[in-house]
Design a protein around this motif. Structure first.
Motif, short mmCIF file in Angstrom:
data_model
loop_
_atom_site.label_atom_id
_atom_site.label_comp_id
_atom_site.label_asym_id
_atom_site.label_seq_id
_atom_site.Cartn_x
_atom_site.Cartn_y
_atom_site.Cartn_z
N PHE A 1 -1.09 4.40 2.63
CA PHE A 1 -0.28 3.73 1.85
C PHE A 1 -0.89 2.75 1.00
CE2 PHE A 1 3.11 5.48 4.58
CZ PHE A 1 2.71 5.56 5.89
N THR A 2 -0.77 2.99 -0.29
CA THR A 2 -1.58 2.35 -1.28
C THR A 2 -0.71 1.05 -1.73
OG1 THR A 2 -0.42 3.45 -3.48
CG2 THR A 2 -2.67 4.30 -2.19
N GLY B 1 0.36 0.43 -4.64
CA GLY B 1 1.49 0.84 -5.41
C GLY B 1 2.60 1.56 -4.84
N GLY B 2 2.53 1.77 -3.85
CA GLY B 2 3.75 2.40 -3.11
C GLY B 2 3.46 4.00 -2.75
N SER B 3 2.34 4.42 -3.09
CA SER B 3 1.99 5.86 -2.92
C SER B 3 1.56 6.14 -1.63
CB SER B 3 0.74 6.16 -4.03
OG SER B 3 1.33 6.09 -5.22
N ILE B 4 1.88 7.21 -1.20
CA ILE B 4 1.29 7.77 0.19
C ILE B 4 0.33 8.93 -0.27
CG2 ILE B 4 2.01 8.98 2.31
CD1 ILE B 4 4.58 7.82 1.95
N VAL B 5 -0.89 8.81 0.31
CA VAL B 5 -2.08 9.75 0.30
C VAL B 5 -2.43 10.19 1.42
CG1 VAL B 5 -4.09 10.30 -0.76
CG2 VAL B 5 -2.73 8.59 -1.88
#
Length: 133
Positions: free
Chosen positions: A19-20, A22-26
């Motif tokens: 979970f970055t 910036g709110g992204s999920i990778v």
């Protein structure tokens, strides 16, 4: 805000969900051993490829690893690193036709390396009368 990581293990392969800030999920997924070995060979990282292959006998038998030694030897020979190539060729003794190696090293500057190979053949008990002449 920083990053947080959660690791999962699914089907023998590791996944990491990140979970970055910036709110992204990778999602990162570990590649299977043959894919990792192939990638390392493509990048001419033969020592690393051989180590990875050794670590997973489920996918790599002794003859597969010997084939990696040969590919590494051929790569080093093409680069002109004849001594390092010979060290790799010696690791293929018993599976690679010895004449292939000997003929590559018969010119004067490399003859000492041919002798090194013949001595290794003899030590492995694989030298024939032809090799001793």
């Amino acid at each position: 805000m920083g990053m947080s990581t959660t690791s999962l293990l699914r089907g023998g392969r590791s996944n990491a969900v990140v979970f970055t800030s910036g709110g992204s999920i990778v999602t990162l997924t570990e590649k299977a051993t043959p894919d990792r070995v192939d990638l390392l060979v493509q990048k001419n990282l033969y020592s690393a490829a051989i180590s990875v292959a050794f670590s997973d006998p489920q996918f790599y038998r002794a003859e597969d690893i010997t084939a990696l030694y040969r590919r590494h030897a051929e790569h080093l020979y093409r680069k002109g690193d004849f001594a390092a190539a010979m060290d790799q060729y010696i690791l293929t003794i018993g599976s690679l036709e010895s004449s292939h190696v000997i003929f590559r090293y018969l010119d004067a500057p490399k003859i000492s390396l041919a002798v090194k190979y013949l001595e290794a053949l003899r030590s492995a008990g694989l030298a024939s009368g032809v090799h001793d002449e």
